[in-house]
Design a protein around this motif. Sequence first.
Motif, PDB file in Angstrom:
ATOM      1  N   ASP A 170     100.186  47.738  58.041  1.00 44.21           N
ATOM      2  CA  ASP A 170      99.240  46.623  58.066  1.00 44.21           C
ATOM      3  C   ASP A 170      99.090  46.062  59.476  1.00 44.21           C
ATOM      4  OD1 ASP A 170      98.875  46.875  55.349  1.00 44.21           O
ATOM      5  OD2 ASP A 170     100.255  45.244  54.820  1.00 44.21           O
ATOM      6  N   GLU A 171     100.157  46.076  60.244  1.00 42.98           N
ATOM      7  CA  GLU A 171     100.105  45.546  61.615  1.00 42.98           C
ATOM      8  C   GLU A 171      99.170  46.381  62.486  1.00 42.98           C
ATOM      9  OE1 GLU A 171     103.468  44.027  59.507  1.00 42.98           O
ATOM     10  OE2 GLU A 171     102.905  46.119  59.910  1.00 42.98           O
ATOM     11  N   ILE A 211      96.644  48.261  61.368  1.00 50.04           N
ATOM     12  CA  ILE A 211      95.284  48.053  60.869  1.00 50.04           C
ATOM     13  C   ILE A 211      94.729  46.721  61.368  1.00 50.04           C
ATOM     14  CG2 ILE A 211      93.902  47.719  58.790  1.00 50.04           C
ATOM     15  CD1 ILE A 211      95.824  49.654  57.367  1.00 50.04           C
ATOM     16  N   ASP A 212      95.537  45.670  61.312  1.00 50.35           N
ATOM     17  CA  ASP A 212      95.086  44.362  61.804  1.00 50.35           C
ATOM     18  C   ASP A 212      94.716  44.423  63.281  1.00 50.35           C
ATOM     19  OD1 ASP A 212      95.559  43.370  59.300  1.00 50.35           O
ATOM     20  OD2 ASP A 212      97.316  42.178  59.849  1.00 50.35           O
ATOM     21  N   ILE A 221      91.344  46.514  63.679  1.00 50.24           N
ATOM     22  CA  ILE A 221      90.093  46.083  63.058  1.00 50.24           C
ATOM     23  C   ILE A 221      89.742  44.613  63.307  1.00 50.24           C
ATOM     24  CG2 ILE A 221      88.847  45.881  60.878  1.00 50.24           C
ATOM     25  CD1 ILE A 221      89.293  48.759  61.722  1.00 50.24           C
ATOM     26  N   LEU A 222      90.706  43.709  63.186  1.00 51.95           N
ATOM     27  CA  LEU A 222      90.373  42.281  63.223  1.00 51.95           C
ATOM     28  C   LEU A 222      89.743  41.829  64.539  1.00 51.95           C
ATOM     29  CD1 LEU A 222      93.346  40.676  61.235  1.00 51.95           C
ATOM     30  CD2 LEU A 222      90.982  41.080  60.476  1.00 51.95           C
ATOM     31  N   SER A 261      84.632  46.181  57.329  1.00 52.60           N
ATOM     32  CA  SER A 261      85.110  44.811  57.516  1.00 52.60           C
ATOM     33  C   SER A 261      84.093  43.959  58.273  1.00 52.60           C
ATOM     34  CB  SER A 261      86.447  44.816  58.251  1.00 52.60           C
ATOM     35  OG  SER A 261      87.451  45.423  57.465  1.00 52.60           O
ATOM     36  N   PRO A 311      91.886  45.471  56.819  1.00 50.15           N
ATOM     37  CA  PRO A 311      92.993  44.509  56.919  1.00 50.15           C
ATOM     38  C   PRO A 311      93.145  43.711  55.631  1.00 50.15           C
ATOM     39  CG  PRO A 311      91.566  44.420  58.861  1.00 50.15           C
ATOM     40  CD  PRO A 311      90.862  45.264  57.843  1.00 50.15           C
ATOM     41  N   ARG A 312      94.357  43.330  55.319  1.00 49.87           N
ATOM     42  CA  ARG A 312      94.591  42.586  54.079  1.00 49.87           C
ATOM     43  C   ARG A 312      93.823  41.274  54.051  1.00 49.87           C
ATOM     44  NH1 ARG A 312      95.650  45.998  50.608  1.00 49.87           N
ATOM     45  NH2 ARG A 312      95.999  44.214  49.251  1.00 49.87           N
TER      46      ARG A 312
END
Length: 244
Positions: free
Chosen positions: A106-107, A109-110, A113-114, A149, A173-174
């Motif tokens: 997740d780290e 991906i964040d 993408i974010l 996203s 991202p979550r």
Amino acid sequence: MHFTSEQRLDDGILERAFTLGEIPGILWTPAFASAPAPLILLSPPPLGLRKAYPRLAARARHAAADGFATATIELPGSGDRPRLPAAEQALADMRRALEAGERVSDEIIDALILPLVDKSVPEWQAALDALLALPELGGPVGYSGGVISIGVRLAVVEPRISAAVLFAGSFVPRAMFEEARQVTIPLHVLLQWDDEGNDRQAALDLFDAFGSREKTLHANMGGHTGVPQHAGDTAAKFFTRHLK
């Protein structure tokens, strides 16, 4: 917005390159629009407009045949735009994980993408301001493609977008799942079932999270670049139904 070049394509569509500050983009308008044309924003993949041009131009021609104008802009960190060092590092980390057969964290991906979403969405809104100021363009506005996203965030914060076709072909991202619950516009989501670069279950969970009363998932067998023609035709009919 400053137009830098223009050409007529074989089917009479007017293609104009432009810059919006330091952001390059392309606008396609139908050959014989008798009234302000509805607009579809074509969000490119993070390959750069030059590499993505054949695919984008084909989608623009298809949309023009239905009476739509289309426009695209270069994503942050793509093409000739300055690199995003944190995203470049996250991309390298993602590739290493995939090559090792490991789960992409997740780290990662964040980090990948974010920042792209945070930077892209205000740029799309500025582009929309400039595009809708042109007399040949009018509402309603649709959004199509690109990093899913970005489409989710735009659907939440931009009231001028009336419908969206989203491609479930990128990591999510979550935090985007909570934003997805705030989406209320009609959605048509395309999913390649065997997409090697996509977490299928995450894509299904994201679709389930969307708050829209009208949402359709169109899933096809095949990898990332194998979207069949009939899937594109169905997406075109979706826009005709909601934007005209």
